[in-house]
Write an enzyme that holds these catalytic residues in place. Structure first.
Site, PDB file in Angstrom:
ATOM      1  N   CYS A  83       0.818  -1.225   0.000  1.00  0.00           N
ATOM      2  CA  CYS A  83       0.000   0.000   0.000  1.00  0.00           C
ATOM      3  C   CYS A  83       0.846   1.267   0.000  1.00  0.00           C
ATOM      4  CB  CYS A  83      -0.955  -0.010   1.196  1.00  0.00           C
ATOM      5  SG  CYS A  83      -2.140  -1.349   1.075  1.00  0.00           S
TER       6      CYS A  83
ATOM      7  N   HIS B 186      -3.749   7.121   1.130  1.00  0.00           N
ATOM      8  CA  HIS B 186      -3.992   5.802   0.552  1.00  0.00           C
ATOM      9  C   HIS B 186      -5.401   5.380   0.960  1.00  0.00           C
ATOM     10  CE1 HIS B 186      -4.052   1.611  -0.159  1.00  0.00           C
ATOM     11  NE2 HIS B 186      -3.930   1.281   1.116  1.00  0.00           N
TER      12      HIS B 186
ATOM     13  N   ASN C 229      -9.881  -0.780  -1.880  1.00  0.00           N
ATOM     14  CA  ASN C 229      -8.448  -0.558  -1.660  1.00  0.00           C
ATOM     15  C   ASN C 229      -7.682  -1.177  -2.835  1.00  0.00           C
ATOM     16  OD1 ASN C 229      -5.774  -0.750  -0.858  1.00  0.00           O
ATOM     17  ND2 ASN C 229      -6.248  -1.251   1.271  1.00  0.00           N
TER      18      ASN C 229
END
Ligand SMILES: CC(C)(COP(=O)(O)OP(=O)(O)OC[C@H]1O[C@@H](n2cnc3c(N)ncnc32)[C@H](O)[C@@H]1OP(=O)(O)O)[C@@H](O)C(=O)NCCC(=O)NCCS
Length: 340
Positions: free
Chosen positions: A117, A267, A297
């Site tokens: 991530c 993020h 995500n």
């Protein structure tokens, strides 16, 4: 002095929209649970679980073509590629070289970043250093993922599989000496490897084995080994501490304050993490960009997709002070502060 300026941004996501209701047909979940806990309403999945054409590097190529067009450059102008992904086409080689070939770049360097991530902010920090040291002039920085091929869509996997989606984003970072904007002004990157197994896919690897185990003892490979494992609560707690720390560190390093910040692009991990961070830093809604409801995500792709949409929606304008910030598996976290 050489500045690192974002000259082009683009994103690409597959057309196949998968809603929370679609997932509830595969596993014991529902729209209410997913929306309440994560903020996600839908995500994109590659149409076919196995597809030799629509690969991660292909998604990266689609996003890169738009970024190059927006930067008024061609593939031949690019002198380095940095590709962040945790879902590469092959175990090796990485996606960077595949993109170099797909785009028809020269025989330039192509580096893969494996920081999940945080992959995109790590990649951007490397590009920034190359640009500022005068080594390269136009670097293509890509974050792309295809999660849908490797998630557990049974009840057992529901805590993880509802969160992740597919997509790609790309940025052209260019060296400019005369630019009104300051470009990238501060970066910080961090890691804490003792938590590596709190969010991980463990197989294949040198710890659990690969070919020997697959060929001689396949029954010893468990579902836990091949699917992503995430200690959700633990990840959540660390994320809400590390996000504010890294954002404040970037501002402090640049001699800026929270008031100076025009837009935070975190993020897109979970809307509750973003809201918690927003509250703690006392940021109004218009200063935090969120699009997790549409994509879930997308790991390394989440920040460049959000960056691209923020520009398209007029939320981010030239001269704005923008902070890109991430936390994820590793654990890794970091921020890039820039004047757009
Ligand atoms: C994953 C996450 C949404 C789970 O939320 P949570 O509030 O911690 O929920 P829990 O894991 O404690 O589970 C609560 C209950 O919901 C159930 N549940 C889990 N996934 C579910 C789903 N998709 N649908 C319905 N119920 C679900 C659990 O089994 C549990 O049931 P139980 O109480 O009967 O045991 C949350 O921990 C999170 O967002 N963590 C951070 C994840 C993240 O950001 N990851 C990316 C890092 S970059």
């Amino acid at each position: 002095m050489i500045k690192s300026i974002i000259t082009g941004v683009g994103h690409y996501a597959p057309e196949n929209v998968v809603t929370n209701d679609d997932l509830s047909k595969l596993m014991a979940t529902n729209d209410e649970w997913i929306t309440e806990r994560t903020g996600i309403k839908e995500r994109r999945h590659r149409k076919n679980r196995i597809d030799a054409e629509e690969t991660t590097s292909y998604y990266g190529m689609r996003a890169s073509e738009i970024a190059l067009k927006n930067a008024n450059l061609t593939a031949k102008d690019i002198d380095y590629i940095i590709f962040a992904t945790l879902s590469p086409d092959y175990f090796f080689p990485g996606c960077g070289v595949l993109l170099q070939d797909m785009l028809g770049c020269g025989t330039i360097g192509a580096l893969d970043v494996r920081n999940q991530c945080s992959g995109f902010v790590y990649a951007l920090s490397v590009a920034d250093a190359f640009i500022k040291s005068g080594i390269y002039k136009n670097i293509l920085v890509v974050g792309a993922e295809i999660h849908s091929f490797g998630l557990d869509f049974s009840d057992k996997g529901r805590g993880v599989s509802v969160i992740f989606g597919d997509g790609a984003g790309a940025v052209v970072l260019s060296a400019k000496e005369n630019s009104d904007s300051a470009g990238i002004i501060a970066v910080n990157m961090h890691s804490e490897g003792k938590y590596a197994e709190e969010l991980a896919v463990k197989f294949p690897g040198t710890k659990l084995g690969w070919s020997d185990r697959l060929l001689t003892n396949p029954e010893a490979i468990t579902q836990e080994d091949i699917y992503p494992y995430m200690n959700g609560n633990f990840v959540f707690k660390h994320a809400v501490t590390r996000f504010p720390e890294t954002i404040l560190e970037a501002l402090q390093k640049a001699g800026k304050t929270m008031d100076d910040l025009d837009l935070l692009i975190p993020h897109q991990a979970n809307i509750r993490i973003a809201q918690y961070v927003q509250q703690l830093l006392k940021l109004p809604d218009e200063k935090v960009f969120v699009n997790i409801q549409k994509y879930g995500n997308t790991t390394a792709a989440s920040i460049p997709i959000a960056l691209s949409e923020a520009i398209l929606e007029g939320r981010m304008k030239r001269g704005d002070l923008v902070c890109l910030s991430a936390f994820g598996s590793g654990f890794t976290w970091g921020s890039v502060l820039l004047e757009y």
